[in-house]
Write a protein that holds these residues in place. Sequence first.
Motif, mmCIF file in Angstrom:
data_model
loop_
_atom_site.group_PDB
_atom_site.id
_atom_site.type_symbol
_atom_site.label_atom_id
_atom_site.label_comp_id
_atom_site.label_asym_id
_atom_site.label_seq_id
_atom_site.Cartn_x
_atom_site.Cartn_y
_atom_site.Cartn_z
ATOM 1 N N GLY A 21 0.815 -1.124 0.250
ATOM 2 C CA GLY A 21 -0.335 0.023 -0.481
ATOM 3 C C GLY A 21 1.382 1.257 0.704
ATOM 4 O O GLY A 21 -0.108 2.032 -0.058
ATOM 5 N N SER A 22 2.117 1.083 -0.633
ATOM 6 C CA SER A 22 2.853 2.383 -0.708
ATOM 7 C C SER A 22 2.229 3.386 -1.237
ATOM 8 O O SER A 22 2.969 4.276 -1.330
ATOM 9 C CB SER A 22 4.581 1.721 -0.183
ATOM 10 N N ALA A 25 -0.791 5.005 -0.330
ATOM 11 C CA ALA A 25 -0.978 6.396 0.948
ATOM 12 C C ALA A 25 0.069 7.583 0.145
ATOM 13 O O ALA A 25 0.214 8.012 0.764
ATOM 14 C CB ALA A 25 0.602 5.764 2.023
ATOM 15 N N HIS A 28 -2.555 9.339 -1.171
ATOM 16 C CA HIS A 28 -3.295 9.925 0.212
ATOM 17 C C HIS A 28 -2.777 10.862 0.120
ATOM 18 O O HIS A 28 -3.180 12.307 0.207
ATOM 19 C CB HIS A 28 -3.450 9.218 0.654
ATOM 20 N N GLY A 29 -1.640 11.053 1.019
ATOM 21 C CA GLY A 29 -0.862 11.974 1.459
ATOM 22 C C GLY A 29 -0.690 13.293 -0.081
ATOM 23 O O GLY A 29 -0.520 13.904 1.067
ATOM 24 N N LEU A 55 -3.850 -0.563 6.037
ATOM 25 C CA LEU A 55 -3.291 0.956 5.935
ATOM 26 C C LEU A 55 -4.227 1.595 4.967
ATOM 27 O O LEU A 55 -4.723 2.555 5.871
ATOM 28 C CB LEU A 55 -2.386 0.822 4.935
ATOM 29 N N ALA A 56 -5.223 1.673 4.795
ATOM 30 C CA ALA A 56 -6.622 2.503 3.746
ATOM 31 C C ALA A 56 -7.368 2.657 5.051
ATOM 32 O O ALA A 56 -7.730 3.692 4.596
ATOM 33 C CB ALA A 56 -7.429 1.467 2.598
ATOM 34 N N GLU A 58 -6.806 2.465 8.214
ATOM 35 C CA GLU A 58 -5.567 3.885 9.311
ATOM 36 C C GLU A 58 -5.778 5.258 8.626
ATOM 37 O O GLU A 58 -5.949 6.179 9.054
ATOM 38 C CB GLU A 58 -4.839 3.466 9.605
ATOM 39 N N LEU A 59 -6.236 4.883 6.950
ATOM 40 C CA LEU A 59 -6.220 6.511 6.662
ATOM 41 C C LEU A 59 -7.588 6.763 6.336
ATOM 42 O O LEU A 59 -7.859 8.256 6.305
ATOM 43 C CB LEU A 59 -5.332 6.662 5.491
ATOM 44 N N HIS A 186 6.638 7.026 -5.725
ATOM 45 C CA HIS A 186 5.374 7.668 -4.955
ATOM 46 C C HIS A 186 6.066 9.166 -5.827
ATOM 47 O O HIS A 186 4.916 9.442 -5.178
ATOM 48 C CB HIS A 186 6.462 7.439 -3.819
#
Length: 613
Positions: A21-22, A25, A28-29, A55-56, A58-59, A186
Motif C-alpha cells: 500500500g505504499s 499512501a 493520499h498524502g 493501511l487504507a 487507518e487513513l 511515489h
Amino acid sequence: MERTAPGTYKIAVLSSGHSRGSNLAAMHGYWQMHRLPVEIALAVFTRSDSPAFNLAQELGIPSVVVSTRNMPAFEAEVLRLCKAEGIVLIALAGFLKQLSNEFINSIGIPILNIHPALLPKYGGRGMFGMAVHNAVHEAGEKLSGATVHQVDPLYDHGSIVAQNRVDVTECPTPEAIASKVLTVEHQLYAPSIYQFLTRPKTRIATRTLGCKTNQAESAIILDQFPKGAVELVDWDSEADIYLINTCTVTNRTDYKSRYHIRQALVRKVVNPNVKIIVTGCYAQRSKDEIALLGEVDYIVDNQQKLNIATLLATHNHSFTDIMQATNFSYQPVTNMQGHTRAFQKIQDGCDFYCAYCAVPYARGHNRSATMEQVLEQARLFVQNGFKEIVLGGVNLGLYKDEAHTLAHVVTAMAQIEGLELIRLSSIEPQLFTQQLIDQLRTIDKVCPHFHIPLQSGSDTVLKRMGRRYDTALVQALVSNVLMAFPDAAIGFDVITGFPGESEAEHNNTYQFLSSLPLAYLHVFSYSKRKGTPADKMPNQVPKDVKHTRTNQLTALSEQMETAYRQKLIADKVLLRGVVEASPNGESEFLSDHYIRVRTSAMIPIGELAIVSP
C-alpha cells in the motif's frame, strides 16, 4: 461511503494480494499535503489480510474487499461500485490481475497503472515486483525508473502518460534498484494522475499519404495516445500536434508531403508551442531535406513510428537506419479512428528491389509479425466490434513466421468467432501460389477480391523492371483464381511509361489486359525515384506520352468495371460487406467483391450486410 466535497475528482484504487500500500499512501498524502481536489473515494482489495487494506482503513479511505477468484464477478462488482460512487478514474496500485477488454470498454473512464521500469522494456506477463528488478540488474542497465500508463487488455502495454528515470549504475543488487525505483514511483504517480485529470485535451491534426499500410499505421499511432486525453481535429483547425505520415512512392507524394509539412510550419510561426512530427517513407529517405524546411520537432523513422506517443511522453528518440531493422514493429491497437473495417499490418519491408521502386529503401528488409501477434491483434479487433479485417503489408505474400505462411494466418483467423470477412491486400503474382489459392477457396470468410501488382503486360518491360514473373504466369494465375472463385474481383496495378517503353510494348500491355476478365485497374504514370536503377535508365518516356497511355488504360478500366458489375447483377451474386454509412436512410458498404453497394435496408453502421443485386 463518505461524502466528497463538490468539485473533487473521485478516484478508485485497485490493489491485490499482499500489497503493502505504499503507492496508495503516497497518493493520499500528496493530494492532502498540496490540498488538491482529488480524493480516493473507493479502494478495492482482493484480500482482507492485505497490509494495504489495513493501511487504507487507518487513513480513513473507504475500502471494500472483492475476491478475484471469479474475475467476471469481480469486474461486475467494481463496475457497479464505480458507477454508484461517481468514480472518474481508476488507479491500479499493486493490482496484478489482467482486466478484460469488456470491462475496460464498459467502465468508460481512464484506468492508469504504474510499472516499476521504463516501458516498453521489462513489461508484459510475469514482469512485476522483483522479477522486473532482477531482469534490469541482470541486463546491466544503467537507467531504470517508473512508468505511468493507461491500461488496455494487454499487460503493461497501454499509452504512456509519464515516465521518470533514475541512475542505477551504483546499485549492487536488485533490491537496491527496487528501493530507488519505489521512491520514483511515489514521486511520479500522484502528480501524474492529477495532471491527467486536469490538463486540457491535446489536439492532434493528422495527414496520412499513400498506401493502406500507412493508413493502418496512422491509426495505430493515434491509438497509442492516452484515451480521453487527446482530441482529433481537422487538419485545417488549430492543433497542439501536427502529425504528417508521408509517402515517397512518386514525386507527387514527395511534393504533397513537403506541402503539408510547410502548412504545419505556418501554424508553428503563429504558435511556437505547436509540435510538428513527420514520419513515413519520405521522412525515412529524405530526413535532411525535411530538416531544411524549418523547425520540425521530430522526424521519426519507420521502425519507430508506432511509438510516437511514447516519444512525446519520454522525449527519448534517435533516428535509425531502416536497413538495420530486423524485428517487426508490433503495437496492438483497438480502434481504427473512424473506419468500420480493420486494417491489420502483418508484414513489413521488401527485398525485391524492383528497378522503379523506392519502397525497399524506406521500409527495410522483409520481416513479419509472429503468428501469436497476428491472432492477438485480430481477436482485439473482433472484441472491439470489427467484423472485417483487411490483412496488409509492404509485400504481404512474403509473410512467414517459422513454418507459418499467409495461408496459415487466414486459416487460423477464420476460426475467430465474430469475424465475418477476411480481405487480402496486394499480393505479388509469383507469391500468389496454387497452394494459397487452394487454401483460400475452403474458407467462406475470405473476400473474393484479389489485387495483384502486375505493373506491365509486356514481358520485355517486366524484365527491365526487374519483376520476377512473366505474362504467362499471370495469365495462368488469373485462370486459377477464377476456377476457385468464379465471381472474383481481380484488379491489377499498372505502370505506364516505364523507361524505354515503346509504343509496341504499351500496345502489348493494352492487349494483354483486354484479354483478361478483370474487375478494374489502378493505373499510374511512371515517376522517377532517386536512388533506384530506373532513375538512371536511358530513353525516359516524355510526360505527354505517359499521360496519353495512362488515359487509355484508365478508359479500359472503366469498361472493365462496368462489365464486372453487369456480370454480378446477371448472376445474382450475393454481396457481403460491413456497413460504413447510412446516407438518406440507406446503408452503404464496400462489398467483398470490391463493388460499392447502397441498399434501402436500414442496417446499423459496423454490422454485416448481405444483399443480392
